[in-house]
Write a protein that holds these residues in place. Structure first.
Motif, PDB file in Angstrom:
ATOM      1  N   GLU A 284       0.822  -1.220   0.000  1.00 24.55           N
ATOM      2  CA  GLU A 284       0.000   0.000   0.000  1.00 24.55           C
ATOM      3  C   GLU A 284       0.853   1.267   0.000  1.00 24.55           C
ATOM      4  OE1 GLU A 284      -2.321  -3.389   1.238  1.00 24.55           O
ATOM      5  OE2 GLU A 284      -0.457  -2.570   2.066  1.00 24.55           O
ATOM      6  N   ARG A 285       2.118   1.142   0.386  1.00 27.66           N
ATOM      7  CA  ARG A 285       3.037   2.296   0.407  1.00 27.66           C
ATOM      8  C   ARG A 285       3.998   2.255  -0.776  1.00 27.66           C
ATOM      9  NH1 ARG A 285       5.944   1.950   5.948  1.00 27.66           N
ATOM     10  NH2 ARG A 285       6.725   4.016   5.372  1.00 27.66           N
ATOM     11  N   ILE A 286       3.557   1.712  -1.896  1.00 31.21           N
ATOM     12  CA  ILE A 286       4.432   1.517  -3.038  1.00 31.21           C
ATOM     13  C   ILE A 286       5.041   2.826  -3.536  1.00 31.21           C
ATOM     14  CG2 ILE A 286       2.478   1.581  -4.647  1.00 31.21           C
ATOM     15  CD1 ILE A 286       5.755  -0.446  -5.027  1.00 31.21           C
ATOM     16  N   ARG A 287       4.263   3.897  -3.557  1.00 30.77           N
ATOM     17  CA  ARG A 287       4.818   5.163  -4.048  1.00 30.77           C
ATOM     18  C   ARG A 287       5.955   5.647  -3.151  1.00 30.77           C
ATOM     19  NH1 ARG A 287      -0.808   8.480  -5.414  1.00 30.77           N
ATOM     20  NH2 ARG A 287      -1.549   7.059  -7.064  1.00 30.77           N
ATOM     21  N   GLU A 288       5.772   5.536  -1.854  1.00 34.23           N
ATOM     22  CA  GLU A 288       6.815   5.936  -0.913  1.00 34.23           C
ATOM     23  C   GLU A 288       8.056   5.059  -1.076  1.00 34.23           C
ATOM     24  OE1 GLU A 288       7.471   6.363   3.944  1.00 34.23           O
ATOM     25  OE2 GLU A 288       5.494   5.836   3.124  1.00 34.23           O
ATOM     26  N   ALA A 289       7.829   3.770  -1.277  1.00 34.80           N
ATOM     27  CA  ALA A 289       8.950   2.850  -1.462  1.00 34.80           C
ATOM     28  C   ALA A 289       9.764   3.214  -2.693  1.00 34.80           C
ATOM     29  CB  ALA A 289       8.440   1.418  -1.578  1.00 34.80           C
ATOM     30  N   VAL A 290       9.084   3.495  -3.795  1.00 41.24           N
ATOM     31  CA  VAL A 290       9.782   3.818  -5.039  1.00 41.24           C
ATOM     32  C   VAL A 290      10.499   5.162  -4.926  1.00 41.24           C
ATOM     33  CG1 VAL A 290       9.469   4.300  -7.493  1.00 41.24           C
ATOM     34  CG2 VAL A 290       8.230   2.419  -6.416  1.00 41.24           C
ATOM     35  N   MET A 291       9.870   6.131  -4.291  1.00 39.67           N
ATOM     36  CA  MET A 291      10.527   7.423  -4.106  1.00 39.67           C
ATOM     37  C   MET A 291      11.791   7.284  -3.267  1.00 39.67           C
ATOM     38  SD  MET A 291       7.234   9.966  -3.560  1.00 39.67           S
ATOM     39  CE  MET A 291       8.283  11.381  -3.229  1.00 39.67           C
ATOM     40  N   THR A 292      11.728   6.455  -2.232  1.00 42.54           N
ATOM     41  CA  THR A 292      12.902   6.212  -1.400  1.00 42.54           C
ATOM     42  C   THR A 292      14.006   5.554  -2.210  1.00 42.54           C
ATOM     43  OG1 THR A 292      11.517   5.977   0.572  1.00 42.54           O
ATOM     44  CG2 THR A 292      13.749   5.079   0.695  1.00 42.54           C
ATOM     45  N   GLN A 293      13.632   4.576  -3.015  1.00 40.22           N
ATOM     46  CA  GLN A 293      14.624   3.880  -3.845  1.00 40.22           C
ATOM     47  C   GLN A 293      15.215   4.809  -4.898  1.00 40.22           C
ATOM     48  OE1 GLN A 293      15.184   2.423  -7.008  1.00 40.22           O
ATOM     49  NE2 GLN A 293      16.756   1.049  -6.231  1.00 40.22           N
ATOM     50  N   ALA A 294      14.372   5.640  -5.519  1.00 39.97           N
ATOM     51  CA  ALA A 294      14.830   6.509  -6.597  1.00 39.97           C
ATOM     52  C   ALA A 294      15.761   7.613  -6.118  1.00 39.97           C
ATOM     53  CB  ALA A 294      13.625   7.119  -7.311  1.00 39.97           C
ATOM     54  N   GLU A 295      15.665   7.986  -4.848  1.00 38.35           N
ATOM     55  CA  GLU A 295      16.551   9.022  -4.308  1.00 38.35           C
ATOM     56  C   GLU A 295      17.996   8.553  -4.210  1.00 38.35           C
ATOM     57  OE1 GLU A 295      14.724   9.950  -0.627  1.00 38.35           O
ATOM     58  OE2 GLU A 295      13.170  11.239  -1.514  1.00 38.35           O
ATOM     59  N   ARG A 296      18.218   7.228  -4.218  1.00 40.40           N
ATOM     60  CA  ARG A 296      19.556   6.630  -4.229  1.00 40.40           C
ATOM     61  C   ARG A 296      20.397   7.016  -3.019  1.00 40.40           C
ATOM     62  NH1 ARG A 296      21.168   4.152  -9.079  1.00 40.40           N
ATOM     63  NH2 ARG A 296      19.826   4.551 -10.873  1.00 40.40           N
ATOM     64  N   HIS A 297      19.752   7.305  -1.897  1.00 38.14           N
ATOM     65  CA  HIS A 297      20.501   7.611  -0.680  1.00 38.14           C
ATOM     66  C   HIS A 297      20.443   6.470   0.319  1.00 38.14           C
ATOM     67  CE1 HIS A 297      21.222  11.556  -2.159  1.00 38.14           C
ATOM     68  NE2 HIS A 297      19.972  11.975  -2.026  1.00 38.14           N
ATOM     69  N   VAL A 298      19.799   5.373  -0.059  1.00 36.78           N
ATOM     70  CA  VAL A 298      19.675   4.232   0.864  1.00 36.78           C
ATOM     71  C   VAL A 298      20.925   3.369   0.784  1.00 36.78           C
ATOM     72  CG1 VAL A 298      17.162   4.199   0.769  1.00 36.78           C
ATOM     73  CG2 VAL A 298      18.475   2.892  -0.917  1.00 36.78           C
ATOM     74  N   HIS A 299      21.204   2.672   1.885  1.00 36.67           N
ATOM     75  CA  HIS A 299      22.347   1.784   1.950  1.00 36.67           C
ATOM     76  C   HIS A 299      21.841   0.345   1.849  1.00 36.67           C
ATOM     77  CE1 HIS A 299      24.076   5.121   4.771  1.00 36.67           C
ATOM     78  NE2 HIS A 299      23.896   5.538   3.534  1.00 36.67           N
ATOM     79  N   GLY A 300      21.752  -0.196   0.649  1.00 33.67           N
ATOM     80  CA  GLY A 300      21.229  -1.542   0.487  1.00 33.67           C
ATOM     81  C   GLY A 300      19.962  -1.546  -0.344  1.00 33.67           C
ATOM     82  N   LYS A 301      19.099  -2.533  -0.077  1.00 36.99           N
ATOM     83  CA  LYS A 301      17.945  -2.795  -0.911  1.00 36.99           C
ATOM     84  C   LYS A 301      16.634  -2.337  -0.264  1.00 36.99           C
ATOM     85  CE  LYS A 301      17.860  -4.932  -4.205  1.00 36.99           C
ATOM     86  NZ  LYS A 301      17.892  -4.578  -5.654  1.00 36.99           N
TER      87      LYS A 301
END
Length: 306
Positions: A284-301
């Motif tokens: 249900e939070r798919i948009r938030e998940a994709v935005m987080t991934q697209a920002e490329r500031h996460v460490h990992g998957k």
């Protein structure tokens, strides 16, 4: 009815919707997987945002979303082979993975048994990133004794590339932001800040020089390697960026050798490779998940659960 993430037009994560669709069932030559987790990749949101990239993968509107998944086989067609109801599996289904169910034709080279002791969240991160990392290193003939520069080392593909390079016996320098330095050291890499002056910083960390490079984000690491005297044939870039410099190899997940993913899964099972999960989101939070991934500031998957 079942759930699937879909989009009716290309664009930013706002185009993604969790839709109720008729529950799919396995054809005679198919198995159905009840998906429990889907790992996100940069190519997922790029396909949803860029019509030209979607066309490269044969995806037309309206479309499903995601590539990697893990779950349990819950239907087997009368003529399907290789899998049984109850089997834990992981696989790749471009444009279809973030859904309650994925149908896979058999025999198949895109569905694998999940090793005992490996959770679905981790298994769902392996196909695209693991195969891309392995192909990028294979393209440059990485071997024991190499000193390799990996661009984008803290990203979803980078975490696999760093660890596979270490397992091959190479010394690894990885470009990243300073906030990820501790994370990269934990994976066995020597971190180096990206940006202007990269060549000078690499010279300081590796005064004897580097012998190979792979660039998993942009082209900075590849261009730096050329500047430092690495021959183009020992430099690779991933296939979703601009054209590489002349002679530099281009590699993607489809270029990985047969059996590669089983080797990676076995290495995860044995503890030789770890897969950091940066964040988990419900579907249900798919948009938030994709935005987080697209920002490329996460460490990992990033993983989406269903």
């Amino acid at each position: 009815m079942s759930r699937a993430v879909r989009y009716e037009r290309f664009g930013s994560p706002e185009v993604l919707e969790v839709q109720e669709i008729p529950e799919p069932h396995a054809a005679p030559d198919e198995v159905r997987v009840r998906v429990t987790a889907a790992g996100l990749n940069p190519m997922d949101w790029q396909i949803a945002a860029k019509p030209d990239m979607a066309a490269r993968f044969g995806i037309t509107l309206p479309a499903g979303f995601g590539s990697d998944f893990a779950g349990v086989v819950d239907e087997v067609g009368a003529d399907a082979t290789g899998f049984a109801i109850g089997d834990r599996v992981f696989g790749a289904a471009i444009g279809r993975s973030v859904a309650d169910f994925v149908l896979v034709k058999t025999p198949t080279a895109t569905l694998w048994p999940t090793p005992e002791g490996v959770g679905d969240a981790v298994a769902s991160t392996l196909p695209v990133s693991g195969l891309t990392a392995a192909a990028a290193l294979a393209a440059i003939g990485l071997r024991s004794g190499d000193t390799v520069l990996i661009g984008g080392a803290a990203g979803g593909v980078g975490i696999f590339a760093v660890q596979l390079a270490k397992l091959a016996g190479a010394r690894v320098l990885g470009t990243a932001s300073e906030g990820t330095f501790g994370f990269l050291r934990g994976l066995g890499a020597i971190p180096v800040a990206y940006g202007p002056g990269l060549a000078d910083r690499v010279r300081t960390l590796a005064p004897e020089g580097i012998t190979a490079a792979t660039d998993l984000f942009g082209r900075e690491a590849a261009e730096t390697a050329l500047k430092l005297g690495v021959v183009p044939e020992r430099i690779s870039v991933v296939a979703d960026g601009p054209a590489p410099p002349p002679g530099v190899r281009m590699a993607g997940a489809l270029d990985a050798a047969p059996g590669t993913l089983k080797g990676i899964a076995d290495a995860v099972h044995s503890g030789e490779i770890t897969v950091p999960i940066a964040a988990t989101f419900t579907v249900e939070r798919i948009r938030e998940a994709v935005m987080t991934q697209a920002e490329r500031h996460v460490h990992g998957k990033i993983v989406v659960t269903l």
